[in-house]
Motif scaffolding. Structure first.
Motif, PDB file in Angstrom:
ATOM      1  N   PRO A  56     -19.149  -3.749 -18.827  1.00  0.00           N
ATOM      2  CA  PRO A  56     -19.297  -5.152 -18.822  1.00  0.00           C
ATOM      3  C   PRO A  56     -20.150  -5.984 -19.828  1.00  0.00           C
ATOM      4  O   PRO A  56     -21.137  -5.137 -20.145  1.00  0.00           O
ATOM      5  CB  PRO A  56     -19.695  -5.499 -17.288  1.00  0.00           C
ATOM      6  N   TYR A  83      -5.171 -10.706 -17.650  1.00  0.00           N
ATOM      7  CA  TYR A  83      -5.105 -10.183 -19.027  1.00  0.00           C
ATOM      8  C   TYR A  83      -5.410 -11.334 -19.789  1.00  0.00           C
ATOM      9  O   TYR A  83      -5.374 -11.171 -21.233  1.00  0.00           O
ATOM     10  CB  TYR A  83      -4.200  -9.331 -19.653  1.00  0.00           C
ATOM     11  N   LYS A 116      -7.674 -13.300 -21.236  1.00  0.00           N
ATOM     12  CA  LYS A 116      -8.716 -13.293 -22.242  1.00  0.00           C
ATOM     13  C   LYS A 116      -8.426 -12.071 -23.298  1.00  0.00           C
ATOM     14  O   LYS A 116      -9.088 -12.253 -24.513  1.00  0.00           O
ATOM     15  CB  LYS A 116     -10.165 -13.502 -21.550  1.00  0.00           C
ATOM     16  N   ILE A 117      -7.571 -10.953 -22.899  1.00  0.00           N
ATOM     17  CA  ILE A 117      -7.548  -9.919 -23.623  1.00  0.00           C
ATOM     18  C   ILE A 117      -6.422 -10.246 -24.636  1.00  0.00           C
ATOM     19  O   ILE A 117      -5.054  -9.416 -24.273  1.00  0.00           O
ATOM     20  CB  ILE A 117      -7.382  -8.786 -22.831  1.00  0.00           C
ATOM     21  N   THR A 119      -5.593 -14.630 -10.759  1.00  0.00           N
ATOM     22  CA  THR A 119      -6.297 -14.035 -11.760  1.00  0.00           C
ATOM     23  C   THR A 119      -7.532 -13.183 -10.956  1.00  0.00           C
ATOM     24  O   THR A 119      -7.894 -13.250 -10.016  1.00  0.00           O
ATOM     25  CB  THR A 119      -6.405 -14.787 -12.954  1.00  0.00           C
ATOM     26  N   TYR A 127     -11.521 -11.135 -12.494  1.00  0.00           N
ATOM     27  CA  TYR A 127     -12.309 -10.667 -13.440  1.00  0.00           C
ATOM     28  C   TYR A 127     -12.134  -9.242 -13.900  1.00  0.00           C
ATOM     29  O   TYR A 127     -13.014  -8.594 -14.801  1.00  0.00           O
ATOM     30  CB  TYR A 127     -13.976 -11.259 -13.147  1.00  0.00           C
ATOM     31  N   LYS A 148     -10.220  -7.198 -15.553  1.00  0.00           N
ATOM     32  CA  LYS A 148      -9.966  -6.408 -16.936  1.00  0.00           C
ATOM     33  C   LYS A 148     -10.900  -7.157 -17.978  1.00  0.00           C
ATOM     34  O   LYS A 148     -11.247  -6.368 -18.762  1.00  0.00           O
ATOM     35  CB  LYS A 148      -8.420  -6.870 -17.058  1.00  0.00           C
ATOM     36  N   ASP A 149     -11.061  -8.568 -17.946  1.00  0.00           N
ATOM     37  CA  ASP A 149     -11.776  -8.947 -18.999  1.00  0.00           C
ATOM     38  C   ASP A 149     -13.248  -8.984 -18.861  1.00  0.00           C
ATOM     39  O   ASP A 149     -14.087  -9.083 -19.762  1.00  0.00           O
ATOM     40  CB  ASP A 149     -11.450 -10.558 -19.115  1.00  0.00           C
ATOM     41  N   LEU A 150     -13.913  -8.794 -17.539  1.00  0.00           N
ATOM     42  CA  LEU A 150     -15.554  -8.389 -17.615  1.00  0.00           C
ATOM     43  C   LEU A 150     -15.597  -6.969 -17.296  1.00  0.00           C
ATOM     44  O   LEU A 150     -16.536  -6.397 -17.069  1.00  0.00           O
ATOM     45  CB  LEU A 150     -16.031  -9.354 -16.351  1.00  0.00           C
ATOM     46  N   SER A 151     -14.400  -6.213 -17.253  1.00  0.00           N
ATOM     47  CA  SER A 151     -14.433  -4.675 -16.882  1.00  0.00           C
ATOM     48  C   SER A 151     -15.237  -4.518 -15.815  1.00  0.00           C
ATOM     49  O   SER A 151     -16.055  -3.428 -15.624  1.00  0.00           O
ATOM     50  CB  SER A 151     -15.327  -3.968 -17.974  1.00  0.00           C
ATOM     51  N   SER A 158     -16.084 -12.710 -21.873  1.00  0.00           N
ATOM     52  CA  SER A 158     -15.412 -11.545 -21.473  1.00  0.00           C
ATOM     53  C   SER A 158     -15.795 -10.459 -22.354  1.00  0.00           C
ATOM     54  O   SER A 158     -16.865 -10.465 -23.401  1.00  0.00           O
ATOM     55  CB  SER A 158     -13.892 -11.638 -21.856  1.00  0.00           C
ATOM     56  N   VAL A 208     -13.189  -8.287 -27.046  1.00  0.00           N
ATOM     57  CA  VAL A 208     -11.752  -7.956 -27.486  1.00  0.00           C
ATOM     58  C   VAL A 208     -11.541  -7.355 -28.935  1.00  0.00           C
ATOM     59  O   VAL A 208     -10.441  -6.485 -28.914  1.00  0.00           O
ATOM     60  CB  VAL A 208     -11.035  -9.275 -27.130  1.00  0.00           C
TER      61      VAL A 208
END
Ligand SMILES: Cc1ncc(COP(=O)(O)O)c(C=O)c1O
Length: 393
Positions: free
Chosen positions: A48, A216, A218-219, A240, A242, A244-247, A299, A302
């Motif tokens: 993250p 996804y 933001k990816i 949605t 957090y 994937k984008d914040l791991s 995020s 990327v």
């Protein structure tokens, strides 16, 4: 037999991804972790961002009295406020915090949305390939998923979707950037989709809701800009997380947002809040709400995923696989050489490369590579990918 027949049958057909994960664990025990190239799970491999650790430490140290009490089922009002501010900017439609519900990940948001909308026996449309859990989520609430195949470009054909819509269609679920294909839908495309949904809603005298699943968002890699469903169609909601984008998929935090002009928007919000409660979630995880409230727009890096995407695309391209370069996500969905996805995935396993057959996403003839792994794993897989392609030529 004590277990419900339905759950037993679900267990039998359940997740290819899990099955690959389990055979991967066996291979790893036999050959060692470093000698198995595991592309089976969409588990982000980046840490993250630093802002997450900082916000987590700060909020964890907060000793305000009764901070850990029950809260409104929709979530902390100040957090909903911050999320609504982000959504208004990102999606170009002003939204007040009353239309935002904090949820237990995107999965929780989708279940809340579906439970709020479905009457028993309703159909939920969805382009395929798709994230297989949708099927189970619809069934959880008495709905039936109707998967409509996309063409070779993986863009849902709007006329084809329109043909499937009838008086029992409650909603259409879309997902972009898409798991498993990486396809990103543009504003122009979403506008056309919204237009079709308006026409079909009038024709059937029933509003079809559009549920857009966007963990996804933001990816993305800069080639295609993701459009806004809120700009395209009023009867829409966005689910949605957090994850994937914040791991932080293990933390189970996300949100559901309802378009301010959706039919019955006020009731729909209240329905969703009730469903969040009676599904047993009660409210989204408290500490994580406070943390992500401070991280709007942030995020993981990327550029790192872009590098991995380019590496795996080079490897597959050089080996001779056919695929479309994904514009977002950390997935690649190449054609299975020879056409049988199961055979290709098994042949790859012989090379200690773990992937998921396309049939695990409702689309045979393809396979999914999750490239959210170390660069070294991608590099070391090149020889195996080449060997397998030669077998099917
Ligand atoms: C398309 C899609 N939707 C929803 C989810 C569920 O996300 P979460 O872990 O936030 O519930 C996933 C997870 O992989 C996904 O790929």
């Amino acid at each position: 037999m004590a277990i419900s027949r339905k759950i037993l049958s679900t267990m039998e057909k359940s997740s290819w991804i899990r099955r690959m994960f389990e055979s991967g664990a066996k291979l790893k025990a036999e050959y060692g972790n470093d000698n198995v190239f595991d592309f089976s799970l969409g588990n982000p491999n980046l840490d993250p961002p630093a802002e997450f650790q900082e916000a987590l430490s700060r909020h964890a140290a907060d000793t305000t009295p009764r901070l850990h009490s029950y809260m409104p089922n929709a979530g902390y009002p100040p957090v909903r406020e911050k999320v609504a501010g982000f959504i208004s900017k990102e999606y170009g439609v002003p939204l007040d915090s009353g239309k935002v519900l904090m949820t237990v990940g995107a999965g929780g948001a989708l279940n809340v949305a579906l439970k709020s909308l479905i009457n028993h026996g309703d159909y939920i449309l969805c382009p395929s390939p798709y994230f297989m859990e949708y099927q189970f989520y619809c069934d959880n609430h008495g709905g039936v998923l109707n998967a409509v195949p996309t063409g070779p470009d993986f863009l849902p054909n709007i006329e084809r979707l329109a043909e499937e819509i009838g008086p029992r269609t409650a909603a259409l679920i879309i997902n972009f950037p898409n798991n498993p294909t990486g396809t990103v839908y543009t504003q122009e495309y979403l506008d056309r989709l919204g237009e079709m949904l308006s026409v079909k809603s009038r024709e059937n005298n029933r509003t079809i809701y559009l549920i857009s699943d966007e963990p996804y968002r933001k990816i993305v890699y800069g080639e295609v800009e993701p459009g806004s469903v809120f700009k395209a169609y009023p009867h829409s909601m966005i689910a949605t997380s957090y994850s994937k984008d914040l791991s932080i998929p293990g933390e189970r935090i996300g949100w559901l947002a309802i378009h301010p002009e959706a039919e019955d928007a006020e009731n729909l919000v209240n329905a969703a809040i009730l469903c969040n409660r009676i599904l047993g979630y009660v409210n989204a995880p408290a500490l994580m709400q406070r943390v992500v409230g401070d991280l709007q727009g942030i995020s993981a890096d990327v550029d790192i995923y872009r590098r991995k995407r380019d590496m795996i695309c080079d490897i597959l391209g050089n080996a001779g696989y056919e695929f479309t370069k994904p514009a977002g996500t950390f997935y690649l969905f190449p054609k299975a050489p020879g056409g049988d996805d199961l055979r290709v995935v098994q042949a790859l396993q012989q090379e200690r490369i773990l992937t998921v057959p396309g049939r695990g996403f409702g689309r045979e003839g393809y396979f999914r590579i999750a490239f959210c792994v170390e660069d070294a794993v991608i590099e070391a897989s090149a020889a195996g990918f080449k060997t397998v392609l030669r077998q099917f030529k």
